[in-house]
Design an enzyme around this catalytic site. Structure first.
Site, PDB file in Angstrom:
ATOM      1  N   GLU A 334      -7.961   2.046  -8.708  1.00  0.00           N
ATOM      2  CA  GLU A 334      -7.780   3.289  -7.938  1.00  0.00           C
ATOM      3  C   GLU A 334      -6.332   3.772  -8.060  1.00  0.00           C
ATOM      4  O   GLU A 334      -6.078   4.974  -8.215  1.00  0.00           O
ATOM      5  CB  GLU A 334      -8.136   3.054  -6.461  1.00  0.00           C
ATOM      6  CG  GLU A 334      -7.979   4.332  -5.654  1.00  0.00           C
ATOM      7  CD  GLU A 334      -8.197   4.140  -4.164  1.00  0.00           C
ATOM      8  OE1 GLU A 334      -9.112   3.383  -3.793  1.00  0.00           O
ATOM      9  OE2 GLU A 334      -7.449   4.750  -3.384  1.00  0.00           O
ATOM     10  N   THR A 372      -6.677   3.892  -0.747  1.00  0.00           N
ATOM     11  CA  THR A 372      -7.608   4.042   0.380  1.00  0.00           C
ATOM     12  C   THR A 372      -7.955   2.737   1.090  1.00  0.00           C
ATOM     13  O   THR A 372      -8.479   2.762   2.203  1.00  0.00           O
ATOM     14  CB  THR A 372      -8.937   4.658  -0.110  1.00  0.00           C
ATOM     15  OG1 THR A 372      -9.436   3.831  -1.167  1.00  0.00           O
ATOM     16  CG2 THR A 372      -8.772   6.075  -0.579  1.00  0.00           C
ATOM     17  N   SER A 431     -10.283  -5.129  -3.157  1.00  0.00           N
ATOM     18  CA  SER A 431      -9.080  -4.917  -2.342  1.00  0.00           C
ATOM     19  C   SER A 431      -9.419  -4.899  -0.857  1.00  0.00           C
ATOM     20  O   SER A 431      -8.780  -5.575  -0.054  1.00  0.00           O
ATOM     21  CB  SER A 431      -8.424  -3.598  -2.762  1.00  0.00           C
ATOM     22  OG  SER A 431      -7.436  -3.235  -1.852  1.00  0.00           O
TER      23      SER A 431
HETATM   24  S1  SF4 Z   1     -13.877   1.964   0.785  1.00  0.00           S
HETATM   25 FE1  SF4 Z   1     -13.454   4.061   1.440  1.00  0.00          FE
HETATM   26  S2  SF4 Z   1     -12.542   5.059  -0.344  1.00  0.00           S
HETATM   27 FE2  SF4 Z   1     -13.514   3.172  -1.069  1.00  0.00          FE
HETATM   28  S3  SF4 Z   1     -15.575   3.797  -1.677  1.00  0.00           S
HETATM   29 FE3  SF4 Z   1     -15.712   3.161   0.454  1.00  0.00          FE
HETATM   30  S4  SF4 Z   1     -15.464   5.071   1.630  1.00  0.00           S
HETATM   31 FE4  SF4 Z   1     -14.714   5.460  -0.446  1.00  0.00          FE
END
Ligand code: SF4
Length: 519
Positions: A334, A372, A431
């Site tokens: 990411e 994120t 992560s």
């Molecule tokens: S953890 Fe958050 S950013 Fe990652 S796929 Fe799921 S909703 Fe999307």
């Protein structure tokens, strides 16, 4: 003659003297046979064949044994089994009944960790020596090994924790009376000896316990969408479908999609011309998108909309002349994708110390964004350092750390303080799952990342009367269910859901996969 008397504590039943001897030697060698001067696990000879086993079972039923294991040798039914392999029964079939052994994956994992070859599967108990056609019938019923004692002995457990482990001595390739069976028998006894200490660990982990289930846990909306995209692409375009990188960071999810016809690749040059490629939930840099276009590949983008939002912010800040400090971990897909949106304007900041290294042209033109799935507490420290050094630094319009990450971290914090140990379901490259382990540890509780029930070390459970359980956003809920089931095989469990919030987020599908409106 059987040795089952009025036993108490954990008991391993071994039908033959040589089998009992192998198990006792293994326990003695590892110093696992005594606890406070008393036998920690008693190995008793239960006698060969169904009649003696039934007599032993009658005595076991009346005994004070609180845990019953069966250890011995067996014949293979599955062709891939070799002499010396161990079979841990997930169920034992015999006498018209099926006896489940839910903790089988926990024992199997422990046996694998000492280097043994292990299969988990059904064991059949026959009432006499069988010929090849009868073996075929048992094989067709799903059994992978056959013995003549386990079913009555485990039935005697009668609600108590139970498990059966059998070492393969003979295989379908050779008759029971072949000289090779002697060699196989020796390999089986060696494996049985090594199985002693893991069986003692299994017995030591047996206890009634509470399981605190963090909620929310497991799949988020972005992961559900990404998995659905691969499934729909397979349905619509047919296998194979290529997926660049793991669609989500979870080995169970990837293995299931591979079975359906997905091929996971690291880079686009592994995708043949004319193929369909799916981009993973973690997002891609524009360079990858351009390369797919140049190659004429049919691309479907499974980037989570919340990752795409961070990409859009990076583009906007860079276009406005800002230096963008991306708070995240080096090497994560990411982070690579987001940095690729504005490579000349973006600097990776992994810690508060990295903030001091930033050299923006104008201190008033600094912005920060976040990966994120960061730990909320940790990210706050880096943002504070940013604002200390650049008070005018601009941040994202709304939190970059996504709702799913925040909710799962709050939920694990809510169970950690009351748990003796926390288990986090997730893969080592996930992560958000790793951040859940760290969050529980920061709350003062030992926490472990496990991909499945076999990864749980029995030593973590010994003495743990309350186990906290959660799962990263990429970990399937089914694995959580399997772990609860496995724990229930170690004694009665009470599961309590600790709900910190509920989630109703859903994301739409990319246009290529939306159903066309009826028309
Ligand atoms: S953890 Fe958050 S950013 Fe990652 S796929 Fe799921 S909703 Fe999307």
């Amino acid at each position: 003659m059987s040795e089952v008397h009025d036993m108490s504590g954990p008991v391993i039943c071994a039908p033959l003297r040589v089998e009992a001897g192998a198990l006792r030697r293994g326990l003695r060698g590892a110093g696992a046979s005594t606890r406070g001067g008393q036998p920690a696990v008693a190995v008793v000879r239960s006698g060969y064949g169904p009649a003696r086993s039934m007599q032993a079972a009658a005595r076991l039923k009346r005994s004070g044994a609180d845990v019953i294991a069966v250890g011995g040798v067996a014949g293979a039914l599955a062709s891939e089994l070799r002499p010396g392999d161990l079979v841990v029964a997930d169920k034992v079939i015999g006498g018209g009944r099926e006896i489940r052994c839910p903790s089988a994956p926990l024992l199997a994992g422990e046996l694998r960790r000492v280097g043994l070859r292990v299969r988990v599967g059904p064991i059949a108990t026959a009432e006499r020596l069988l010929d090849r056609s009868e073996h075929a019938r048992l094989r067709a019923a799903g059994a992978i090994a056959v013995d003549m004692e386990s079913a009555p002995l485990l039935e005697a457990a009668d609600g108590r924790p139970r498990v059966a482990v059998r070492a393969i001595s003979d295989t379908p390739a050779h008759s029971l009376f072949s000289p090779r069976t002697v060699v196989g028998g020796l390999a089986a006894l060696r494996a049985l000896r090594q199985a002693g200490p893991p069986l003692a660990s299994w017995a030591a982990a047996v206890a009634p316990r509470k399981v605190l289930m963090a909620s929310p846990r497991s799949f988020c909306a972005g992961v559900e969408r990404a998995i659905e995209i691969v499934e729909l692409a397979l349905e619509r375009y047919g296998a194979p479908i290529y997926v660049r990188k793991q669609i989500v960071h979870n080995t169970t999810v990837v293995a299931r999609l591979e079975k359906l016809g997905a091929i996971f690749v690291d880079e686009l040059d592994e995708v043949p011309d004319g193929a369909t490629v799916v981009f993973s939930a973690h997002g891609i840099s524009p360079a990858v998108r351009r390369e797919a276009e140049r190659r004429g590949l049919a691309a479907v983008d499974a980037t989570c909309p919340l990752v795409a939002k961070v990409h859009a912010e990076a583009r906007r800040f860079a276009a406005d002349g800002y230096v963008v400090a991306l708070i995240g971990h080096a090497g994560h897909e990411e982070v690579e994708g987001t940095m690729g949106e504005a490579p000349d304007a973006t600097e990776l900041v992994e810690s508060a110390a990295d903030v001091a290294k930033l050299k923006p042209g104008h201190p008033g033109k600094v912005a920060y964004l976040m990966h994120t799935t960061l730990a909320v507490d940790e990210a706050r420290g880096v943002v504070d350092a940013m604002l200390d050094r650049f008070p005018e630094a601009r941040g994202p319009g709304s939190d970059d750390i996504c709702y799913a990450t925040t909710n799962r971290q709050n939920a694990v914090r809510a169970i950690a303080a009351d748990s003796d140990v926390v288990l986090v379901v997730g893969s080592a490259n996930s992560s958000n799952s790793l951040r859940l382990v760290e969050t529980a540890e920061r709350a003062g509780t030992a926490a472990h990342l496990v991909d499945n029930a076999e990864d749980i070390e029995l030593g973590w459970l010994a003495g743990a009367s309350t186990v906290g359980l959660t799962a990263g956003a990429s970990a399937p809920p089914a694995v959580v269910g399997e772990i609860v089931d496995a724990l229930s095989g170690l004694g009665p469990i009470q599961t309590d859901e600790v709900v910190v919030t509920t989630e109703a987020v859903q994301f739409g599908l990319p246009k290529e996969l939306r159903r066309s409106a009826p028309g």
